[in-house]
Design a protein around this motif. Structure first.
Motif, PDB file in Angstrom:
ATOM      1  N   SER A 116       0.840  -1.200   0.000  1.00 27.11           N
ATOM      2  CA  SER A 116       0.000   0.000   0.000  1.00 27.11           C
ATOM      3  C   SER A 116       0.879   1.256   0.000  1.00 27.11           C
ATOM      4  N   ASN A 117       0.606   2.172  -0.941  1.00 28.98           N
ATOM      5  CA  ASN A 117       1.335   3.450  -0.926  1.00 28.98           C
ATOM      6  C   ASN A 117       0.410   4.597  -0.532  1.00 28.98           C
ATOM      7  N   ASP A 118      -0.597   4.258   0.296  1.00 28.54           N
ATOM      8  CA  ASP A 118      -1.449   5.289   0.891  1.00 28.54           C
ATOM      9  C   ASP A 118      -0.558   6.098   1.841  1.00 28.54           C
ATOM     10  N   MET A 119      -0.545   7.405   1.715  1.00 28.64           N
ATOM     11  CA  MET A 119       0.432   8.196   2.468  1.00 28.64           C
ATOM     12  C   MET A 119      -0.049   8.656   3.843  1.00 28.64           C
ATOM     13  N   GLU A 120      -1.155   8.068   4.330  1.00 30.18           N
ATOM     14  CA  GLU A 120      -1.546   8.312   5.722  1.00 30.18           C
ATOM     15  C   GLU A 120      -0.667   7.408   6.592  1.00 30.18           C
ATOM     16  N   ILE A 121       0.129   7.994   7.496  1.00 31.12           N
ATOM     17  CA  ILE A 121       1.126   7.163   8.188  1.00 31.12           C
ATOM     18  C   ILE A 121       0.535   6.341   9.340  1.00 31.12           C
ATOM     19  N   TYR A 122       1.167   5.194   9.600  1.00 33.86           N
ATOM     20  CA  TYR A 122       0.894   4.400  10.791  1.00 33.86           C
ATOM     21  C   TYR A 122       1.697   5.030  11.939  1.00 33.86           C
ATOM     22  N   ASP A 123       1.469   4.537  13.167  1.00 38.52           N
ATOM     23  CA  ASP A 123       2.079   5.213  14.333  1.00 38.52           C
ATOM     24  C   ASP A 123       3.604   5.127  14.372  1.00 38.52           C
ATOM     25  N   ASN A 124       4.191   4.157  13.624  1.00 41.51           N
ATOM     26  CA  ASN A 124       5.655   3.981  13.699  1.00 41.51           C
ATOM     27  C   ASN A 124       6.331   4.251  12.348  1.00 41.51           C
ATOM     28  N   GLU A 125       5.700   5.070  11.540  1.00 35.67           N
ATOM     29  CA  GLU A 125       6.271   5.357  10.216  1.00 35.67           C
ATOM     30  C   GLU A 125       6.722   6.819  10.097  1.00 35.67           C
ATOM     31  N   ILE A 126       7.594   7.021   9.106  1.00 36.28           N
ATOM     32  CA  ILE A 126       8.056   8.384   8.812  1.00 36.28           C
ATOM     33  C   ILE A 126       7.638   8.722   7.387  1.00 36.28           C
ATOM     34  N   LEU A 127       6.998   9.880   7.232  1.00 38.33           N
ATOM     35  CA  LEU A 127       6.587  10.330   5.894  1.00 38.33           C
ATOM     36  C   LEU A 127       7.687  11.230   5.333  1.00 38.33           C
ATOM     37  N   ILE A 128       8.075  10.937   4.092  1.00 34.26           N
ATOM     38  CA  ILE A 128       9.144  11.722   3.457  1.00 34.26           C
ATOM     39  C   ILE A 128       8.599  12.428   2.218  1.00 34.26           C
ATOM     40  N   ASP A 129       8.916  13.700   2.120  1.00 32.52           N
ATOM     41  CA  ASP A 129       8.615  14.454   0.907  1.00 32.52           C
ATOM     42  C   ASP A 129       9.815  14.225  -0.024  1.00 32.52           C
ATOM     43  N   VAL A 130       9.582  13.489  -1.103  1.00 33.63           N
ATOM     44  CA  VAL A 130      10.706  13.016  -1.925  1.00 33.63           C
ATOM     45  C   VAL A 130      11.174  14.082  -2.918  1.00 33.63           C
TER      46      VAL A 130
END
Ligand SMILES: NC(=O)c1ccc[n+]([C@@H]2O[C@H](COP(=O)([O-])OP(=O)(O)OC[C@H]3O[C@@H](n4cnc5c(N)ncnc54)[C@H](OP(=O)(O)O)[C@@H]3O)[C@@H](O)[C@H]2O)c1
Length: 345
Positions: free
Chosen positions: A27-41
């Motif tokens: 899944s590439n849904d960009m709503e993060i889980y509690d232990n993820e980091i979102l990166i602006d590429v």
């Protein structure tokens, strides 16, 4: 907020039960889980074997390359080349950090990082491809990516240009592994030695083999060989086609008085070079396959077929300290830094 697994298994869509790298689709849904980091590429550094395959498929046409890359991500949720299976890595800015990572990461929002895990397991969304630099396998995009809790990363150092850092970190495992497997006095053959990873491996091999060792750079590219020679990266330089195993074996026999190599590092970006690597290595020597175009079957059955008792190692993209070791080369060697700045920065 949803709770995630440290290895990112919560994003695997098919087949269920596998990890994100071998998964067909994540899944590439960009709503993060509690232990993820979102990166602006900002930039993707596509693995060389993968980029070469995509570019060949598109016959070098930039629009065709864009279409294939977007197609891969639409189908799989990650940039995993279906032919080579490989990915690459990316550079971007930290946009969000999941609350479960508080106290577990030294990152903060706004930090510029390079991911040190493959794009073949990284959830990625490409909104637009803004530029392609085919000569260095780099692609600028507008898009987002997710780093899992177990995902390795490096903060971009301030003393080196960003694109250079991205290029070096893409292949960081190779020079770091070379540093660990070459001993004083060894004869080392590096096949694909004038490529990006190849030059870093030459440098580490020469440093570790020392004055009693011999480092042989073999490559197809005459221009690359001239460049490596000018920077004094090896003891011998051989122009050869690594798919022509017997001719390569004879050339290495010539410069080693028939003794052949203690350690052979295969770092090319094309298929069918397993036999050259095996034949140039002495019995009980070591062959290190870093190339993503390596076939396990061809290597295993090929070695058996010619009765060669060689140890064969799969090039792990990670070894402890790989980012530091590879970036340190850029600080230690002015000659290599100049080459890398010219070619990759
Ligand atoms: N194991 C891992 O975790 C990992 C991670 C990253 C990358 N990789 C792999 O490492 C390899 C090297 O990457 P890179 O970025 O250093 O690639 P690169 O800069 O493209 O270097 C490849 C080199 O191989 C040479 N070559 C191509 N065909 C040849 C032939 N027939 N005979 C002899 N030499 C030949 C190329 O010469 P020309 O310039 O003339 O083509 C080039 O100098 C790739 O396969 C990549 O997929 C592995």
């Amino acid at each position: 907020m949803k709770k995630g697994c440290p290895y990112g298994t919560h994003r695997v869509l098919e087949p269920k039960g596998v990890l994100p790298q071998p998964a067909f689709k994540i899944s590439n849904d960009m709503e993060i889980y509690d232990n993820e980091i979102l990166i602006d590429v900002q930039t993707l550094n596509i693995d060389s074997a993968s980029f070469t395959q995509i570019s060949d498929e598109a016959k070098g046409d930039v629009e065709g390359i864009k279409k294939i890359m977007k197609g891969i991500v639409d189908e799989r949720g990650k940039h995993q080349n279906p032919v080579t299976g490989s990915g690459g890595m990316l550079i971007g800015t930290v946009e969000k950090i999941g609350p479960a990572l508080e106290g577990k990461t030294d990152l903060k929002v706004g930090d510029k990082i390079a991911t040190l895990v493959s794009l073949s397991l990284t959830p990625l969304r490409i909104d637009e491809i803004t530029d392609i630099r085919p000569e260095i396998d780099q692609v600028d995009i507008k898009g987002k990516a997710i780093l899992f809790e177990s995902g390795l990363y490096a903060k971009i150092p301030e003393d080196l240009p960003e694109n250079l850092v991205l290029s070096v970190l893409d292949v960081a495992g190779a020079p770091a592994q070379t540093a660990k497997m070459v001993s004083p006095g060894d004869t080392v053959v590096i096949i694909g030695g004038t490529g990006k990873a190849g030059m870093l491996c030459l440098y580490e091999a020469k440093k570790r083999a020392g004055v009693t060792g011999k480092v042989i750079c073999l490559d197809y590219s005459e221009e690359g060989l001239k460049r490596a020679k000018a920077a004094d990266l090896a003891d011998e330089y051989i122009q050869a086609d690594a798919t022509d195993a017997v001719s390569v074996m004879n050339k290495i026999a010539d410069v080693t008085d028939g003794k052949m190599a203690d350690v052979t590092i295969n770092i090319v970006n094309i298929p069918n070079t397993e036999m050259a690597s095996i034949l140039v290595t002495k019995d009980e020597g070591l062959v290190y396959f870093f190339s993503m175009a390596t076939s396990f079957t061809k290597a295993a059955l090929g070695a058996e077929g010619v009765g060669k008792d060689v140890e064969m190692v799969v090039g792990n993209g990670y070894t402890k300290g790989h980012a530091e070791i590879s970036l340190q080369i850029m600080r230690e060697s002015k000659a290599l830094r100049d080459i890398f700045e010219k070619l990759y920065a």
